[in-house]
Design an enzyme around this catalytic site. Sequence first.
Site, PDB file in Angstrom:
ATOM      1  N   HIS A 367       5.007   9.407   9.485  1.00  0.00           N
ATOM      2  CA  HIS A 367       5.568  10.078   8.308  1.00  0.00           C
ATOM      3  C   HIS A 367       5.151   9.357   7.037  1.00  0.00           C
ATOM      4  O   HIS A 367       4.676   8.230   7.076  1.00  0.00           O
ATOM      5  CB  HIS A 367       7.086  10.229   8.414  1.00  0.00           C
ATOM      6  CG  HIS A 367       7.879   9.006   8.023  1.00  0.00           C
ATOM      7  ND1 HIS A 367       9.217   9.048   7.759  1.00  0.00           N
ATOM      8  CD2 HIS A 367       7.519   7.708   7.849  1.00  0.00           C
ATOM      9  CE1 HIS A 367       9.646   7.840   7.434  1.00  0.00           C
ATOM     10  NE2 HIS A 367       8.652   7.015   7.493  1.00  0.00           N
ATOM     11  N   TYR A 453       8.204   5.502  -7.402  1.00  0.00           N
ATOM     12  CA  TYR A 453       8.236   4.039  -7.567  1.00  0.00           C
ATOM     13  C   TYR A 453       7.235   3.369  -6.633  1.00  0.00           C
ATOM     14  O   TYR A 453       6.922   2.201  -6.793  1.00  0.00           O
ATOM     15  CB  TYR A 453       9.650   3.501  -7.301  1.00  0.00           C
ATOM     16  CG  TYR A 453       9.960   3.265  -5.843  1.00  0.00           C
ATOM     17  CD1 TYR A 453      10.436   4.291  -5.041  1.00  0.00           C
ATOM     18  CD2 TYR A 453       9.734   2.023  -5.267  1.00  0.00           C
ATOM     19  CE1 TYR A 453      10.692   4.081  -3.697  1.00  0.00           C
ATOM     20  CE2 TYR A 453       9.991   1.806  -3.915  1.00  0.00           C
ATOM     21  CZ  TYR A 453      10.461   2.835  -3.135  1.00  0.00           C
ATOM     22  OH  TYR A 453      10.700   2.618  -1.806  1.00  0.00           O
ATOM     23  N   ARG A 454       6.728   4.097  -5.643  1.00  0.00           N
ATOM     24  CA  ARG A 454       5.840   3.517  -4.621  1.00  0.00           C
ATOM     25  C   ARG A 454       5.134   4.686  -3.978  1.00  0.00           C
ATOM     26  O   ARG A 454       5.721   5.760  -3.890  1.00  0.00           O
ATOM     27  CB  ARG A 454       6.702   2.778  -3.599  1.00  0.00           C
ATOM     28  CG  ARG A 454       5.974   1.987  -2.537  1.00  0.00           C
ATOM     29  CD  ARG A 454       6.974   1.285  -1.612  1.00  0.00           C
ATOM     30  NE  ARG A 454       6.287   0.511  -0.590  1.00  0.00           N
ATOM     31  CZ  ARG A 454       6.898  -0.091   0.431  1.00  0.00           C
ATOM     32  NH1 ARG A 454       8.208   0.007   0.567  1.00  0.00           N
ATOM     33  NH2 ARG A 454       6.199  -0.779   1.299  1.00  0.00           N
TER      34      ARG A 454
HETATM   35  C1  FAD Z   1      10.278   4.348   9.799  1.00  0.00           C
HETATM   36  C2  FAD Z   1       9.967   3.494   8.612  1.00  0.00           C
HETATM   37  C3  FAD Z   1      11.006   2.906   7.888  1.00  0.00           C
HETATM   38  C4  FAD Z   1      10.721   2.117   6.773  1.00  0.00           C
HETATM   39  N1  FAD Z   1      11.760   1.549   6.105  1.00  0.00           N
HETATM   40  C5  FAD Z   1      11.524   0.741   5.040  1.00  0.00           C
HETATM   41  C6  FAD Z   1      12.591   0.081   4.353  1.00  0.00           C
HETATM   42  O1  FAD Z   1      13.768   0.183   4.728  1.00  0.00           O
HETATM   43  N2  FAD Z   1      12.285  -0.665   3.269  1.00  0.00           N
HETATM   44  C7  FAD Z   1      11.010  -0.855   2.862  1.00  0.00           C
HETATM   45  O2  FAD Z   1      10.783  -1.576   1.892  1.00  0.00           O
HETATM   46  N3  FAD Z   1       9.972  -0.258   3.498  1.00  0.00           N
HETATM   47  C8  FAD Z   1      10.190   0.521   4.576  1.00  0.00           C
HETATM   48  N4  FAD Z   1       9.125   1.094   5.242  1.00  0.00           N
HETATM   49  C9  FAD Z   1       7.749   0.912   4.711  1.00  0.00           C
HETATM   50  C10 FAD Z   1       6.962  -0.307   5.291  1.00  0.00           C
HETATM   51  O3  FAD Z   1       6.842  -0.183   6.678  1.00  0.00           O
HETATM   52  C11 FAD Z   1       7.589  -1.659   4.961  1.00  0.00           C
HETATM   53  O4  FAD Z   1       7.749  -1.764   3.568  1.00  0.00           O
HETATM   54  C12 FAD Z   1       6.783  -2.874   5.444  1.00  0.00           C
HETATM   55  O5  FAD Z   1       7.552  -4.052   5.275  1.00  0.00           O
HETATM   56  C13 FAD Z   1       5.462  -3.051   4.699  1.00  0.00           C
HETATM   57  O6  FAD Z   1       4.539  -3.677   5.525  1.00  0.00           O
HETATM   58  P1  FAD Z   1       4.319  -5.261   5.542  1.00  0.00           P
HETATM   59  O7  FAD Z   1       5.604  -5.919   5.242  1.00  0.00           O
HETATM   60  O8  FAD Z   1       3.644  -5.582   6.808  1.00  0.00           O
HETATM   61  O9  FAD Z   1       3.376  -5.532   4.317  1.00  0.00           O
HETATM   62  P2  FAD Z   1       1.787  -5.630   4.293  1.00  0.00           P
HETATM   63  O10 FAD Z   1       1.221  -4.468   4.982  1.00  0.00           O
HETATM   64  O11 FAD Z   1       1.341  -6.960   4.738  1.00  0.00           O
HETATM   65  O12 FAD Z   1       1.576  -5.558   2.731  1.00  0.00           O
HETATM   66  C14 FAD Z   1       1.737  -4.377   1.996  1.00  0.00           C
HETATM   67  C15 FAD Z   1       0.652  -4.301   0.933  1.00  0.00           C
HETATM   68  O13 FAD Z   1       0.880  -5.350  -0.017  1.00  0.00           O
HETATM   69  C16 FAD Z   1      -0.354  -5.965  -0.384  1.00  0.00           C
HETATM   70  N5  FAD Z   1      -0.302  -7.349   0.043  1.00  0.00           N
HETATM   71  C17 FAD Z   1       0.334  -7.800   1.165  1.00  0.00           C
HETATM   72  N6  FAD Z   1       0.205  -9.121   1.244  1.00  0.00           N
HETATM   73  C18 FAD Z   1      -0.520  -9.530   0.190  1.00  0.00           C
HETATM   74  C19 FAD Z   1      -0.925 -10.801  -0.259  1.00  0.00           C
HETATM   75  N7  FAD Z   1      -0.573 -11.903   0.396  1.00  0.00           N
HETATM   76  N8  FAD Z   1      -1.646 -10.882  -1.404  1.00  0.00           N
HETATM   77  C20 FAD Z   1      -1.953  -9.763  -2.084  1.00  0.00           C
HETATM   78  N9  FAD Z   1      -1.569  -8.521  -1.709  1.00  0.00           N
HETATM   79  C21 FAD Z   1      -0.856  -8.407  -0.587  1.00  0.00           C
HETATM   80  C22 FAD Z   1      -1.451  -5.205   0.317  1.00  0.00           C
HETATM   81  O14 FAD Z   1      -1.995  -4.282  -0.570  1.00  0.00           O
HETATM   82  C23 FAD Z   1      -0.748  -4.526   1.471  1.00  0.00           C
HETATM   83  O15 FAD Z   1      -1.373  -3.319   1.820  1.00  0.00           O
HETATM   84  C24 FAD Z   1       9.378   1.908   6.362  1.00  0.00           C
HETATM   85  C25 FAD Z   1       8.341   2.518   7.096  1.00  0.00           C
HETATM   86  C26 FAD Z   1       8.628   3.288   8.205  1.00  0.00           C
HETATM   87  C27 FAD Z   1       7.490   3.886   8.961  1.00  0.00           C
END
Ligand code: FAD
Lengths: 506, 114
Positions: A367, A453-454
Amino acid sequence: MALPPGVSEADFAAALTDFRAAVGDEWVFTSDEDIALYRDAYSPYWGEGEERLASAAVAPATVEQVQAVVRAANARRVPLYPISTGRNLAYGGSAPVYSGSVVLDLKRMNRVIEVNERSAYALVEPGVSYFDLYNYITEHNLDVWIDPPDPGWGSVIGNALDGGGGWTAAPFRDHFLVHCGMEVVLGDGDIVRTGMGAAPHAQTWQQNRWGYGPWVDGLFRQSNMGVVTKMGFWLMPRPEAFLSATVQVFNDRDIIPLFDILNLLENQHVINGSTGVFPGFGPNAAAWNLQLPIYGPANVITAQMDYAQAKFETIDGCRFIRNELIRTPLSAEDRARVRLVNFGIPDLSTFGMLGRTEQSPNPAGGHIGFSPIIPRTGEGLLEYRDFFRDNAAEVSGGENLGIIGPVFMTNWERSLVALIMFPISKDATANGKIRAAFRKWVTLAAERGWHEYRAPAVFQNDVAESYSFNDHALQRMREKIKDAIDPNGIISAGRYGVWPKHLRDA
Amino acid sequence: MKARKSIIKPLMLLLALPLASTAADTHGDSTQGKAHFNYWCAPCHAAGPGHPGTQSLTVKYRGSVPAELEQRKDLTAALLTSAVRQGILSMPPFRKTEVSDAQLADLIAYLTTR
Ligand SMILES: Cc1cc2nc3c(=O)[nH]c(=O)nc-3n(C[C@H](O)[C@H](O)[C@H](O)COP(=O)(O)OP(=O)(O)OC[C@H]3O[C@@H](n4cnc5c(N)ncnc54)[C@H](O)[C@@H]3O)c2cc1C
């Protein structure tokens, strides 16, 4: 293996040789099957020409290795895309925004550098997930909470950098807001520490956010100005108890006083939990239900709840239903019945909404969300609800595309986010219809002053375009900054709509 | 156990590059596999409510096989490798920085010898 656009085969080979020298052969991925692991599993362009794909991936384990990789990439103009845990599902997964970038996978940098209980902060590396930080705190018996988003496998740093949020008390739910101090590798390999971290002998990096002089941390949020290698976060000391109530009102327009009172109570810090507003269904249901959680000392939050109850009961016909007080640490019984993320415990239960259920035995699997910020008033909410209802059929071309909404999210202080959710599958025809609908919502909402916002990677340009005051003055300023601190434009080209000079002109 | 592992790990490092997809054929360590399962898979595949993998497989198989992976007797290296490296429905694939080939072999050892 594809070449990064504009990079010769010889230059790419030389860069890969340098990457291998920096991180070891094992951690440079160039085979098709290894690169495929970096695809966005929920890509709205899955299997189509516009799907965003990496050309290779490199996974350093230390800051020095990050610097070496960035310097090598800068020397050959190889585009890099840093990720932390790369679980950014719904917003692009672990795929780059600009196809052909080399993913800089920081998952192996997974040290919890410090958790300080007395001053309630943590300093972590990018590969540290919410699970990891929670486990560390538990193993060391520290009396502080983390604030997990729904998926616990995400990165504390990556989530904050993308503008993510969680589900405990304010202000901790706004992850970028409660960060304190960063370490960043810039496009030329130079390394910067922000805030008090710029003072060589300071022991206060995580105790004062601003440091001295112009504050630059905001440049790294939803951004591409550098590679973040460390970040500090303020943590919440474990609250003694949790008390919640449900407020029900029975006329549609009661949402107006309901929000006025909620805003007052939140702005007074009487209510600090993650509230939720839901419409009722069925003949005798309330028009609106408001969930009202408070964290703090048991006797204090009981008094706060009394105060809140008296305020809400000024609305005609209001029902105020109080739940039992829950003490922390949770008993095994409470643990089995609460939503864990509200208690600082990470899990992955949220993925239940994407898997098979009795009601939906063959779901799409993935999604994405459209989440504009709208005015945080009852009038604002009603206007958006009606806007969604009035346009839904036309935007979907008269079909049922499985789009659901709006879900009103009050989790950020002062803001109201109105989320619409779109199913994403591996079927190009279905995804094409979803993309068209998504873009229509962006345009229609922007006409009313409602902007996201995102955004998922593939729509980041569309949304950036809508922030257009004074001929896109903000965007033009960001481009100047980008060109100044990453002149070769090697880091995360296109992220949140900011492109380096050579790709803007192209 | 320990001695066997120290021989197999370096061997697999050598094999990992040209033969990445053959992780399934190498022998993993099922004790390690259980630890990897608890960390990477249990949040979705443990028993009981709140586990999306178990929930989804309950509906998929309707009792013809157990919904919990750890209760299954029919899991094969091929199915596990494809689930972990290609993903399946809402379950995304795992990168090698998360689950390495050696760790995948451990997971396979754990989940296929039960
Ligand atoms: C079912 C579902 C529920 C979700 N619920 C939530 C929720 O409750 N809250 C929420 O916030 N999100 C939610 N998400 C969205 C997302 O999955 C999360 O935000 C998740 O934590 C983001 O992935 P990550 O932490 O692995 O970040 P990453 O994938 O590691 O980073 C995200 C982006 O940040 C940048 N980035 C990361 N690290 C660095 C770095 N060190 N230096 C420079 N740029 C960098 C990159 O561009 C990267 O693509 C949800 C998604 C799904 C599918």
